[in-house]
Design an enzyme around this catalytic site. Structure first.
Site, PDB file in Angstrom:
ATOM      1  N   GLU A  41     -14.393   9.707 -26.437  1.00  0.00           N
ATOM      2  CA  GLU A  41     -13.320   9.547 -27.174  1.00  0.00           C
ATOM      3  C   GLU A  41     -13.550   9.696 -28.616  1.00  0.00           C
ATOM      4  O   GLU A  41     -14.343   9.507 -29.318  1.00  0.00           O
ATOM      5  CB  GLU A  41     -13.040   8.036 -26.886  1.00  0.00           C
ATOM      6  CG  GLU A  41     -11.821   7.227 -27.424  1.00  0.00           C
ATOM      7  CD  GLU A  41     -11.832   5.879 -27.414  1.00  0.00           C
ATOM      8  OE1 GLU A  41     -10.497   5.415 -27.705  1.00  0.00           O
ATOM      9  OE2 GLU A  41     -12.821   5.188 -27.212  1.00  0.00           O
ATOM     10  N   LYS A 119      -3.223   6.884 -25.288  1.00  0.00           N
ATOM     11  CA  LYS A 119      -3.788   5.703 -24.862  1.00  0.00           C
ATOM     12  C   LYS A 119      -2.918   4.637 -24.797  1.00  0.00           C
ATOM     13  O   LYS A 119      -2.040   4.494 -25.781  1.00  0.00           O
ATOM     14  CB  LYS A 119      -4.957   5.485 -25.816  1.00  0.00           C
ATOM     15  CG  LYS A 119      -5.724   4.296 -25.692  1.00  0.00           C
ATOM     16  CD  LYS A 119      -7.026   4.157 -26.760  1.00  0.00           C
ATOM     17  CE  LYS A 119      -8.016   3.017 -26.140  1.00  0.00           C
ATOM     18  NZ  LYS A 119      -8.995   2.911 -27.334  1.00  0.00           N
ATOM     19  N   CYS A 162     -10.719   4.761 -22.688  1.00  0.00           N
ATOM     20  CA  CYS A 162     -11.476   3.398 -23.188  1.00  0.00           C
ATOM     21  C   CYS A 162     -10.617   2.326 -22.796  1.00  0.00           C
ATOM     22  O   CYS A 162     -10.880   1.754 -21.457  1.00  0.00           O
ATOM     23  CB  CYS A 162     -11.463   3.593 -24.561  1.00  0.00           C
ATOM     24  SG  CYS A 162     -12.865   2.453 -25.182  1.00  0.00           S
TER      25      CYS A 162
END
Length: 293
Positions: A41, A119, A162
């Site tokens: 990431e 995300k 994440c």
């Protein structure tokens, strides 16, 4: 068997150095026979809300084969084509109109963008005595679930980034909609949440969805004696591959690492046939549905 590589490397404030590092790791992954490689990431610059705008780029869209406005994406596309690998490009900050996203591009072996994940769940936490971090200070959330077909070797692969891994609903919907054999989460957990939850969440998502889970993190870097332009972020590291049974297939510590693993994809069907939770849902009592936008 399909061979995969997780690229855990240090990230600096110098984008050119980060590009050279990513190129080196992808080349090394290809040399070791990997068919699919995963980057961490935010690999093109510091993981700091104040830095995202400076390091953001205008990224290509699904179907594109070039990225004139994004040197980071162009690197991924060229490396995928050169090496013949699938490249799950970790994530970089993406600029789109007046918004910035934390975005993962997936490139096929021909150099074409086949998936683009922004995300969905932003990392906004305030742990007393631990860490305070608010991605929403700079970033906007994505609005779509993301998966791609990696062919006969791997089948369908779902993508999260994440903090997305904390939400079982997202992973379950990916499984329901795309029947994913693998879930991949580039991530940068920290020294508060990493030791407590990083492995736990990966194993949970693997067992929930009866599939492989793969994560790629940045390597941990020491806090500089002289502060840089942006706050230093200490990553947990520990890039990992988890089996459908919830076993740790391979992992690393916090240092630089290239993890290369052969995945036995028959283990996915074996788990799903042995413990048939996907066919035992009580839809008369509960349902999991995707909200129409």
């Amino acid at each position: 068997m399909g061979r995969v590589a997780l690229c855990q490397f240090p990230v600096s404030e110098d984008k050119n150095i980060n590009h050279k590092t990513a190129t080196d790791y992808l080349n090394r992954a290809a040399e070791k026979g990997a068919q699919l490689a995963v980057l961490p990431e935010i690999w093109n610059g510091p993981y700091a809300t104040a830095a995202f705008e400076e390091y953001s780029e205008v990224l290509p869209n699904v179907g594109d084969t070039s990225a004139e406005k994004s040197p980071s994406a162009q690197l991924l596309m060229e490396q995928a084509k050169k090496t013949g690998m699938w490249v799950v490009g970790g994530s970089v900050p993406e600029s789109d109109d007046d918004k910035i996203y934390n975005t993962c591009l997936v490139i096929n072996p021909s150099g074409k963008v086949v998936a683009k994940h922004r995300k969905v769940h932003l990392f906004d936490i305030d742990v007393p005595g631990g860490i305070t971090f608010f991605e929403s200070d700079t970033l906007s959330p994505g609005e779509t679930m993301t998966a791609f077909d990696a062919g006969e070797e791997f089948g369908m692969v779902g993508i999260g980034i994440c903090y997305d891994i904390r939400f079982p609903e997202y992973a379950l919907l990916l499984g329901k909609k795309y029947n994913c054999n693998i879930l991949i989460y580039p991530g940068a957990f920290n020294l508060t949440t990493g030791p407590a939850h990083w492995e736990l969440l990966q194993r949970a998502r693997a067992v929930d969805n009866q599939c492989y889970v793969m994560t790629a993190a940045p390597a941990r870097t020491p806090e500089p004696e002289t502060p840089g332009k942006y706050p230093h972020y200490t990553a947990w590291g520990h890039s990992t591959v988890v089996s459908p049974w919830g076993d740790i297939v391979a992992t690393s510590d916090e240092k630089e690492a290239l993890i290369v693993v052969d995945l036995d994809m028959t283990k996915v069907d074996e788990m799903r046939q042995g413990i048939r939770t996907m066919k035992q849902k009580r839809t008369d009592m509960y349902t999991l549905t995707e909200t129409e936008k």
